[in-house]
Design a protein around this motif. Sequence first.
Motif, PDB file in Angstrom:
ATOM      1  N   GLU A 363       0.895  -1.225  -0.031  1.00  0.00           N
ATOM      2  CA  GLU A 363       0.036   0.146   0.072  1.00  0.00           C
ATOM      3  C   GLU A 363       1.078   1.364   0.004  1.00  0.00           C
ATOM      4  O   GLU A 363       0.535   2.293  -0.770  1.00  0.00           O
ATOM      5  CB  GLU A 363      -0.903   0.029   1.145  1.00  0.00           C
ATOM      6  N   ASP A 364       2.047   1.331   0.901  1.00  0.00           N
ATOM      7  CA  ASP A 364       2.875   2.478   0.746  1.00  0.00           C
ATOM      8  C   ASP A 364       3.611   2.667  -0.662  1.00  0.00           C
ATOM      9  O   ASP A 364       3.603   3.728  -1.091  1.00  0.00           O
ATOM     10  CB  ASP A 364       4.072   2.159   1.968  1.00  0.00           C
ATOM     11  N   LEU A 365       4.028   1.480  -1.244  1.00  0.00           N
ATOM     12  CA  LEU A 365       4.384   1.478  -2.473  1.00  0.00           C
ATOM     13  C   LEU A 365       3.424   2.020  -3.592  1.00  0.00           C
ATOM     14  O   LEU A 365       3.826   2.818  -4.605  1.00  0.00           O
ATOM     15  CB  LEU A 365       5.110   0.084  -2.724  1.00  0.00           C
ATOM     16  N   ASP A 366       2.168   1.631  -3.548  1.00  0.00           N
ATOM     17  CA  ASP A 366       1.285   2.070  -4.421  1.00  0.00           C
ATOM     18  C   ASP A 366       0.985   3.819  -4.303  1.00  0.00           C
ATOM     19  O   ASP A 366       0.989   4.370  -5.297  1.00  0.00           O
ATOM     20  CB  ASP A 366       0.050   1.459  -4.075  1.00  0.00           C
ATOM     21  N   MET A 367       1.134   4.009  -3.048  1.00  0.00           N
ATOM     22  CA  MET A 367       0.998   5.615  -2.809  1.00  0.00           C
ATOM     23  C   MET A 367       2.146   6.430  -3.449  1.00  0.00           C
ATOM     24  O   MET A 367       1.933   7.415  -4.090  1.00  0.00           O
ATOM     25  CB  MET A 367       0.709   5.758  -1.216  1.00  0.00           C
TER      26      MET A 367
END
Length: 380
Positions: A363-367
């Motif tokens: 999720e952090d990487l997608d953001m």
Amino acid sequence: MNRYFDNAATSWPKPACVSQAVIRTFNEAMGNPGRSNNPELNRLPYLTRELLARLLNVRDSSRIAFGHNATHMINIGIRGLVQQGDRVITSSVEHNAVSRPLKYLEKLGIIQVDIVQCSKEGCLDPDDIRAALKQKAALVVINHASNVTGAICSLTEIGRIVRENDSIFMVDCAQSIGAFSIDVERDNIDVLAGPGHKNLLGPTGTGFLYVSPRTNPEPLIFGGTGSRSALDSQPEDMPDCYESGTQNFHGLAGLKAALEYIHSRGIESITHRKRELCRYVLDGLLAIEGLTLYGPRHAENRSPVFSITVRDVDVADIANALLDDHGIITRTGLHCSPWAHKTIGSFPMGTVRLSPGLFHTDEDLDMMLSAVEQTVRKFM
């Protein structure tokens, strides 16, 4: 949500056990390791050494000395090893921690420095080291993983080549220790320097130097070691010869806790997660039109350190937009590695560097990837 993407500079967050160990030592530790009769405190450096030795397959943990940071320990290694007239081989992607002491010694007329050129992706070909060693060299010093491109070199193959040519093999593992396997026996490493605060997940102000029995660098700093105090000369025993003055034992307490965490999780598991991070971010960045990504295109050949530019846009403007619009922390410029930027063609402006860490989620990487895409569009 974790918006910190500068783990190549220092890792964050740390495991909770690290801060707990530091605070406990501040509040409860009385004395000074090697100078007092507090048994728990006196065992702290030894226990930390043992954990690090196990990670590196060092047979005798006393061959590991602690210091302030990787740069401190690299300088001990380089300046303590070379002699008048020596030839030293290094690569074109080295950090200033390696390049500056080498060029300083060359300027003084003490050594000759030969730089092996890496590819435009920042990769070092072992055959080029072999070719450079056709002429005798006293020392070969390289980094394991680049802090600019993430490119990882083959320590095992290069170490074998250096050993066959009877040179000393020194490695800067600032970007790899704690993330990827390093075995000083398998890789024929004679001198290894690294920090405690990056992938080892420990506090800043900690670094280490491993010295094999094959070599014996002269100390850089002389003074009290808590041992052999009657001598006017520096003790020759390891690790005391390199550990003058009071150690950062609060930092060592945190590093010990971090190493215990790494051992409990397992280096293979950590490496697996690092590879996953590489694949995920590589795929995402390569899909963004208008963005230039530097370094290897395969996750197996790199660490999760990603340098990017957007056409002729100033990298500071890109980083400021990522911070102001999305709260993302990065690093810009030359990253103390101008040789690397000259090699990949991003000198003198440099790049924006994104370096996710062990605790980033998908999720952090997608953001982050979404923020980068929006920022690129902003400047197109």
